[in-house]
Write an enzyme that holds these catalytic residues in place. Structure first.
Site, PDB file in Angstrom:
ATOM      1  N   GLY A  44      30.293 -75.571 -59.991  1.00 47.82           N
ATOM      2  CA  GLY A  44      28.872 -75.277 -59.836  1.00 47.82           C
ATOM      3  C   GLY A  44      28.055 -76.528 -60.069  1.00 47.82           C
ATOM      4  O   GLY A  44      28.512 -77.468 -60.725  1.00 47.82           O
ATOM      5  N   GLN A  49      21.083 -82.120 -61.448  1.00 52.66           N
ATOM      6  CA  GLN A  49      22.243 -83.007 -61.572  1.00 52.66           C
ATOM      7  C   GLN A  49      22.385 -83.942 -60.375  1.00 52.66           C
ATOM      8  O   GLN A  49      23.139 -84.912 -60.424  1.00 52.66           O
ATOM      9  CB  GLN A  49      23.522 -82.181 -61.749  1.00 52.66           C
ATOM     10  CG  GLN A  49      23.531 -81.382 -63.057  1.00 52.66           C
ATOM     11  CD  GLN A  49      24.767 -80.517 -63.141  1.00 52.66           C
ATOM     12  OE1 GLN A  49      24.828 -79.462 -62.520  1.00 52.66           O
ATOM     13  NE2 GLN A  49      25.759 -80.964 -63.893  1.00 52.66           N
ATOM     14  N   CYS A  87      30.716 -79.489 -68.392  1.00 49.34           N
ATOM     15  CA  CYS A  87      29.585 -79.769 -67.515  1.00 49.34           C
ATOM     16  C   CYS A  87      29.792 -81.140 -66.898  1.00 49.34           C
ATOM     17  O   CYS A  87      30.151 -82.087 -67.607  1.00 49.34           O
ATOM     18  CB  CYS A  87      28.293 -79.749 -68.335  1.00 49.34           C
ATOM     19  SG  CYS A  87      26.824 -80.121 -67.357  1.00 49.34           S
ATOM     20  N   LEU A  88      29.580 -81.243 -65.581  1.00 48.76           N
ATOM     21  CA  LEU A  88      29.799 -82.531 -64.914  1.00 48.76           C
ATOM     22  C   LEU A  88      28.870 -83.615 -65.460  1.00 48.76           C
ATOM     23  O   LEU A  88      29.172 -84.797 -65.334  1.00 48.76           O
ATOM     24  CB  LEU A  88      29.590 -82.387 -63.400  1.00 48.76           C
ATOM     25  CG  LEU A  88      30.564 -81.459 -62.667  1.00 48.76           C
ATOM     26  CD1 LEU A  88      30.220 -81.397 -61.188  1.00 48.76           C
ATOM     27  CD2 LEU A  88      32.000 -81.892 -62.868  1.00 48.76           C
ATOM     28  N   HIS A 129      24.988 -70.883 -66.669  1.00 47.63           N
ATOM     29  CA  HIS A 129      25.043 -72.328 -66.948  1.00 47.63           C
ATOM     30  C   HIS A 129      24.134 -73.097 -65.974  1.00 47.63           C
ATOM     31  O   HIS A 129      23.344 -73.944 -66.387  1.00 47.63           O
ATOM     32  CB  HIS A 129      26.506 -72.779 -66.823  1.00 47.63           C
ATOM     33  CG  HIS A 129      26.743 -74.240 -67.036  1.00 47.63           C
ATOM     34  ND1 HIS A 129      27.535 -74.723 -68.046  1.00 47.63           N
ATOM     35  CD2 HIS A 129      26.309 -75.335 -66.352  1.00 47.63           C
ATOM     36  CE1 HIS A 129      27.570 -76.053 -67.978  1.00 47.63           C
ATOM     37  NE2 HIS A 129      26.838 -76.445 -66.956  1.00 47.63           N
ATOM     38  N   GLU A 130      24.244 -72.770 -64.678  1.00 51.66           N
ATOM     39  CA  GLU A 130      23.468 -73.521 -63.677  1.00 51.66           C
ATOM     40  C   GLU A 130      21.981 -73.193 -63.753  1.00 51.66           C
ATOM     41  O   GLU A 130      21.139 -74.074 -63.565  1.00 51.66           O
ATOM     42  CB  GLU A 130      24.014 -73.277 -62.265  1.00 51.66           C
ATOM     43  CG  GLU A 130      25.494 -73.598 -62.047  1.00 51.66           C
ATOM     44  CD  GLU A 130      25.917 -74.982 -62.533  1.00 51.66           C
ATOM     45  OE1 GLU A 130      25.066 -75.874 -62.667  1.00 51.66           O
ATOM     46  OE2 GLU A 130      27.130 -75.156 -62.801  1.00 51.66           O
ATOM     47  N   HIS A 133      20.429 -75.198 -66.369  1.00 52.79           N
ATOM     48  CA  HIS A 133      20.111 -76.564 -65.908  1.00 52.79           C
ATOM     49  C   HIS A 133      18.726 -76.615 -65.277  1.00 52.79           C
ATOM     50  O   HIS A 133      17.968 -77.554 -65.506  1.00 52.79           O
ATOM     51  CB  HIS A 133      21.131 -77.023 -64.851  1.00 52.79           C
ATOM     52  CG  HIS A 133      22.341 -77.710 -65.408  1.00 52.79           C
ATOM     53  ND1 HIS A 133      22.278 -78.862 -66.158  1.00 52.79           N
ATOM     54  CD2 HIS A 133      23.660 -77.414 -65.292  1.00 52.79           C
ATOM     55  CE1 HIS A 133      23.515 -79.246 -66.479  1.00 52.79           C
ATOM     56  NE2 HIS A 133      24.365 -78.383 -65.976  1.00 52.79           N
TER      57      HIS A 133
HETATM   58 NI    NI Z   1      26.472 -78.305 -66.086  1.00 56.75          NI
END
Ligand code: NI
Length: 164
Positions: A44, A49, A87-88, A129-130, A133
């Protein structure tokens, strides 16, 4: 190729704004987000990001990518479950986060059609989670003060890598 924005990039703390028009530029943003997500083996990604502040998320739970425009959680159950999340934007960091196990998400697809889906398990986690963000909320915000102090060195490493 766009790069993933990592901690402590300020864009990760900004609140993304609603998409008013689904145009070519938005399709291009989604393409870039999908590239970043696959390039970094994510499931995701939120627009922040990719350095953009429109309310867009993409995800792929194993059956191709889907984009969700202006996603919002309109219902969640009372049963919270803990799952370890990465998380990326925080490579190498994992945090146990307790969240509702089932959510209903309302959004628009890339054709501007309204979507409403109810998901559980991993997908419920990914949506929450997204959407966090998009509101500038990050996984480290869920860590206890003790855990956060233990993560200090790892965070400094990510910070150093992002300025190199
Ligand atoms: Ni993340």
């Amino acid at each position: 190729m766009h790069q993933i924005r990592t901690y402590p990039d300020p864009v990760l703390r900004k609140k993304a704004q609603p998409v008013l028009e689904i145009d070519d530029d938005l399709h291009q943003l989604v393409d870039e987000m999908v590239d970043i997500m696959y390039n970094d083996d994510g499931i995701g990604l939120a627009a922040n990001q990719a350095g953009d502040l429109r309310r867009v998320i993409v995800l792929d739970a194993g059956d191709g990518f889907r984009a969700f425009i202006n996603p919002e959680i309109i219902n969640k159950n009372d049963n919270e479950v803990v799952m370890e999340e990465g998380c990326l934007s925080f490579p190498g960091i994992h945090i146990n986060i307790s969240r509702p196990s089932e959510v209903t998400v309302k959004a628009m697809d890339l054709e501007g059609e309204s979507i409403e889906i109810t998901v559980d398990g991993l997908l419920a986690k990914v949506f929450q989670h997204e959407i966090d963000h998009l509101n500038g909320i990050l996984i480290i915000d869920y860590a206890s003060p003790l855990h956060r102090s233990l993560l200090k060195r790892k965070l400094e490493k990510i910070e150093k890598a992002s300025t190199d």
